[in-house]
Motif scaffolding. Structure first.
Motif, PDB file in Angstrom:
ATOM      1  N   GLN A  20     -11.925  -9.560  -5.118  1.00  0.00           N
ATOM      2  CA  GLN A  20     -12.617  -9.078  -6.319  1.00  0.00           C
ATOM      3  C   GLN A  20     -13.593  -7.947  -5.976  1.00  0.00           C
ATOM      4  OE1 GLN A  20     -12.181  -9.695  -9.624  1.00  0.00           O
ATOM      5  NE2 GLN A  20     -13.659  -8.046  -9.849  1.00  0.00           N
ATOM      6  N   GLU A  21     -14.280  -8.088  -4.866  1.00  0.00           N
ATOM      7  CA  GLU A  21     -15.212  -7.055  -4.412  1.00  0.00           C
ATOM      8  C   GLU A  21     -14.471  -5.724  -4.195  1.00  0.00           C
ATOM      9  OE1 GLU A  21     -17.616  -6.335  -0.309  1.00  0.00           O
ATOM     10  OE2 GLU A  21     -17.794  -8.332  -1.182  1.00  0.00           O
ATOM     11  N   ILE A  22     -13.309  -5.792  -3.573  1.00  0.00           N
ATOM     12  CA  ILE A  22     -12.514  -4.588  -3.307  1.00  0.00           C
ATOM     13  C   ILE A  22     -11.962  -4.015  -4.612  1.00  0.00           C
ATOM     14  CG2 ILE A  22     -10.404  -3.738  -2.195  1.00  0.00           C
ATOM     15  CD1 ILE A  22     -11.091  -5.771   0.091  1.00  0.00           C
ATOM     16  N   LEU A  23     -11.468  -4.862  -5.511  1.00  0.00           N
ATOM     17  CA  LEU A  23     -10.952  -4.392  -6.785  1.00  0.00           C
ATOM     18  C   LEU A  23     -12.046  -3.700  -7.603  1.00  0.00           C
ATOM     19  CD1 LEU A  23      -8.641  -7.383  -7.751  1.00  0.00           C
ATOM     20  CD2 LEU A  23      -7.946  -5.111  -6.963  1.00  0.00           C
ATOM     21  N   THR A  24     -13.254  -4.221  -7.541  1.00  0.00           N
ATOM     22  CA  THR A  24     -14.378  -3.592  -8.230  1.00  0.00           C
ATOM     23  C   THR A  24     -14.675  -2.220  -7.633  1.00  0.00           C
ATOM     24  OG1 THR A  24     -15.333  -5.738  -8.799  1.00  0.00           O
ATOM     25  CG2 THR A  24     -16.829  -3.844  -8.816  1.00  0.00           C
ATOM     26  N   GLN A  63      -3.768   4.149  -1.229  1.00  0.00           N
ATOM     27  CA  GLN A  63      -3.453   3.660   0.115  1.00  0.00           C
ATOM     28  C   GLN A  63      -4.640   2.916   0.728  1.00  0.00           C
ATOM     29  OE1 GLN A  63      -0.448   3.495   1.480  1.00  0.00           O
ATOM     30  NE2 GLN A  63       0.298   4.411  -0.422  1.00  0.00           N
ATOM     31  N   ASN A  64      -5.858   3.383   0.464  1.00  0.00           N
ATOM     32  CA  ASN A  64      -7.050   2.691   0.963  1.00  0.00           C
ATOM     33  C   ASN A  64      -7.199   1.319   0.310  1.00  0.00           C
ATOM     34  OD1 ASN A  64      -7.676   4.851   2.613  1.00  0.00           O
ATOM     35  ND2 ASN A  64      -9.227   5.687   1.246  1.00  0.00           N
ATOM     36  N   LEU A  65      -6.955   1.244  -0.999  1.00  0.00           N
ATOM     37  CA  LEU A  65      -6.997  -0.038  -1.713  1.00  0.00           C
ATOM     38  C   LEU A  65      -5.982  -1.001  -1.106  1.00  0.00           C
ATOM     39  CD1 LEU A  65      -7.686  -1.976  -4.048  1.00  0.00           C
ATOM     40  CD2 LEU A  65      -6.118  -0.639  -5.483  1.00  0.00           C
ATOM     41  N   LEU A  66      -4.770  -0.525  -0.899  1.00  0.00           N
ATOM     42  CA  LEU A  66      -3.711  -1.354  -0.315  1.00  0.00           C
ATOM     43  C   LEU A  66      -4.127  -1.872   1.064  1.00  0.00           C
ATOM     44  CD1 LEU A  66      -0.730  -2.324  -0.646  1.00  0.00           C
ATOM     45  CD2 LEU A  66      -0.069  -0.207   0.509  1.00  0.00           C
ATOM     46  N   ALA A  67      -4.650  -0.993   1.907  1.00  0.00           N
ATOM     47  CA  ALA A  67      -5.053  -1.381   3.266  1.00  0.00           C
ATOM     48  C   ALA A  67      -6.209  -2.377   3.251  1.00  0.00           C
ATOM     49  CB  ALA A  67      -5.430  -0.142   4.069  1.00  0.00           C
ATOM     50  N   GLU A  68      -7.196  -2.137   2.403  1.00  0.00           N
ATOM     51  CA  GLU A  68      -8.347  -3.051   2.355  1.00  0.00           C
ATOM     52  C   GLU A  68      -7.946  -4.432   1.863  1.00  0.00           C
ATOM     53  OE1 GLU A  68     -12.171  -1.696   0.906  1.00  0.00           O
ATOM     54  OE2 GLU A  68     -11.598   0.385   1.313  1.00  0.00           O
ATOM     55  N   LEU A  69      -7.077  -4.496   0.861  1.00  0.00           N
ATOM     56  CA  LEU A  69      -6.623  -5.806   0.378  1.00  0.00           C
ATOM     57  C   LEU A  69      -5.821  -6.532   1.458  1.00  0.00           C
ATOM     58  CD1 LEU A  69      -5.616  -4.858  -3.258  1.00  0.00           C
ATOM     59  CD2 LEU A  69      -7.456  -6.424  -2.596  1.00  0.00           C
ATOM     60  N   ASN A  70      -4.947  -5.812   2.152  1.00  0.00           N
ATOM     61  CA  ASN A  70      -4.138  -6.444   3.197  1.00  0.00           C
ATOM     62  C   ASN A  70      -4.955  -6.836   4.422  1.00  0.00           C
ATOM     63  OD1 ASN A  70      -1.485  -6.720   2.148  1.00  0.00           O
ATOM     64  ND2 ASN A  70      -1.235  -4.512   2.271  1.00  0.00           N
ATOM     65  N   SER A  71      -6.180  -6.351   4.536  1.00  0.00           N
ATOM     66  CA  SER A  71      -7.030  -6.732   5.666  1.00  0.00           C
ATOM     67  C   SER A  71      -7.691  -8.099   5.457  1.00  0.00           C
ATOM     68  CB  SER A  71      -8.108  -5.672   5.908  1.00  0.00           C
ATOM     69  OG  SER A  71      -9.111  -5.728   4.907  1.00  0.00           O
ATOM     70  N   ILE A  72      -7.607  -8.632   4.242  1.00  0.00           N
ATOM     71  CA  ILE A  72      -8.201  -9.941   3.932  1.00  0.00           C
ATOM     72  C   ILE A  72      -7.221 -11.042   4.334  1.00  0.00           C
ATOM     73  CG2 ILE A  72      -9.134 -11.421   2.110  1.00  0.00           C
ATOM     74  CD1 ILE A  72      -9.521  -8.898   0.425  1.00  0.00           C
ATOM     75  N   ASP A  73      -7.729 -12.069   5.029  1.00  0.00           N
ATOM     76  CA  ASP A  73      -6.895 -13.223   5.355  1.00  0.00           C
ATOM     77  C   ASP A  73      -6.350 -13.848   4.075  1.00  0.00           C
ATOM     78  OD1 ASP A  73      -7.328 -12.963   8.077  1.00  0.00           O
ATOM     79  OD2 ASP A  73      -8.993 -14.397   8.108  1.00  0.00           O
ATOM     80  N   ASN A  74      -5.092 -14.236   4.088  1.00  0.00           N
ATOM     81  CA  ASN A  74      -4.422 -14.922   2.987  1.00  0.00           C
ATOM     82  C   ASN A  74      -4.198 -14.051   1.763  1.00  0.00           C
ATOM     83  OD1 ASN A  74      -4.394 -17.426   4.457  1.00  0.00           O
ATOM     84  ND2 ASN A  74      -6.574 -17.590   3.991  1.00  0.00           N
ATOM     85  N   VAL A  75      -4.240 -12.730   1.930  1.00  0.00           N
ATOM     86  CA  VAL A  75      -3.936 -11.799   0.850  1.00  0.00           C
ATOM     87  C   VAL A  75      -2.805 -10.881   1.297  1.00  0.00           C
ATOM     88  CG1 VAL A  75      -4.802  -9.877  -0.552  1.00  0.00           C
ATOM     89  CG2 VAL A  75      -6.280 -11.837  -0.096  1.00  0.00           C
ATOM     90  N   THR A  76      -1.807 -10.720   0.427  1.00  0.00           N
ATOM     91  CA  THR A  76      -0.705  -9.798   0.675  1.00  0.00           C
ATOM     92  C   THR A  76      -0.585  -8.871  -0.519  1.00  0.00           C
ATOM     93  OG1 THR A  76       0.489 -11.489   1.922  1.00  0.00           O
ATOM     94  CG2 THR A  76       1.771  -9.602   1.172  1.00  0.00           C
ATOM     95  N   ALA A  77      -0.671  -7.577  -0.268  1.00  0.00           N
ATOM     96  CA  ALA A  77      -0.550  -6.592  -1.347  1.00  0.00           C
ATOM     97  C   ALA A  77       0.641  -5.683  -1.048  1.00  0.00           C
ATOM     98  CB  ALA A  77      -1.835  -5.763  -1.449  1.00  0.00           C
ATOM     99  N   LYS A  78       1.389  -5.372  -2.096  1.00  0.00           N
ATOM    100  CA  LYS A  78       2.563  -4.490  -1.994  1.00  0.00           C
ATOM    101  C   LYS A  78       2.475  -3.459  -3.113  1.00  0.00           C
ATOM    102  CE  LYS A  78       4.876  -7.121   1.006  1.00  0.00           C
ATOM    103  NZ  LYS A  78       5.570  -6.819   2.178  1.00  0.00           N
ATOM    104  N   LEU A  79       2.899  -2.230  -2.800  1.00  0.00           N
ATOM    105  CA  LEU A  79       2.885  -1.143  -3.777  1.00  0.00           C
ATOM    106  C   LEU A  79       4.320  -0.823  -4.179  1.00  0.00           C
ATOM    107  CD1 LEU A  79       1.193   1.005  -5.273  1.00  0.00           C
ATOM    108  CD2 LEU A  79       1.545   2.489  -3.299  1.00  0.00           C
ATOM    109  N   LEU A  80       4.531  -0.688  -5.470  1.00  0.00           N
ATOM    110  CA  LEU A  80       5.837  -0.342  -6.006  1.00  0.00           C
ATOM    111  C   LEU A  80       5.661   0.908  -6.858  1.00  0.00           C
ATOM    112  CD1 LEU A  80       8.831  -0.977  -6.627  1.00  0.00           C
ATOM    113  CD2 LEU A  80       8.006  -2.395  -8.502  1.00  0.00           C
ATOM    114  N   GLU A  81       6.405   1.943  -6.543  1.00  0.00           N
ATOM    115  CA  GLU A  81       6.365   3.174  -7.347  1.00  0.00           C
ATOM    116  C   GLU A  81       7.693   3.317  -8.056  1.00  0.00           C
ATOM    117  OE1 GLU A  81       5.080   6.283  -4.720  1.00  0.00           O
ATOM    118  OE2 GLU A  81       3.015   5.600  -4.861  1.00  0.00           O
ATOM    119  N   ILE A  82       7.621   3.379  -9.367  1.00  0.00           N
ATOM    120  CA  ILE A  82       8.825   3.439 -10.199  1.00  0.00           C
ATOM    121  C   ILE A  82       8.820   4.751 -10.971  1.00  0.00           C
ATOM    122  CG2 ILE A  82      10.105   2.356 -12.054  1.00  0.00           C
ATOM    123  CD1 ILE A  82       8.770  -0.267 -11.285  1.00  0.00           C
TER     124      ILE A  82
END
Length: 82
Positions: A20-24, A63-82
């Motif tokens: 939540q901190e990162i999303l904010t 890309q920074n958001l993706l990396a920061e979220l994936n740095s958290i234990d028990n969090v997996t983030a994936k980006l999809l571009e359509i």
């Protein structure tokens, strides 16, 4: 083109505060946010899924958001571009 990010939190109770901190922090590039988890009268799931529709103005921020979220234990983030 759409940039959609899916974020899995499991267990969500321990990983949600940092996520939540990162999303904010990146709130200005988030157009839409949807949070999903199993819930019923008797139980509440320990796993959660967040879907984000992102502005494509700044690829570096995405890309920074993706990396920061994936740095958290028990969090997996994936980006999809359509």
């Amino acid at each position: 083109m759409f940039s959609v990010m899916a974020i899995k939190l499991s267990p969500r109770t321990s990983s949600a505060p940092k996520a939540q901190e990162i999303l904010t922090k990146y709130g200005c590039i988030i157009k839409t946010r949807i949070g999903l988890h199993e819930a019923s009268k008797d139980t509440c799931s320990t796993a959660g899924l967040i879907l984000l529709d992102l502005l494509r103005d700044d690829e570096k921020k995405i890309q920074n958001l993706l990396a920061e979220l994936n740095s958290i234990d028990n969090v997996t983030a994936k980006l999809l571009e359509i």
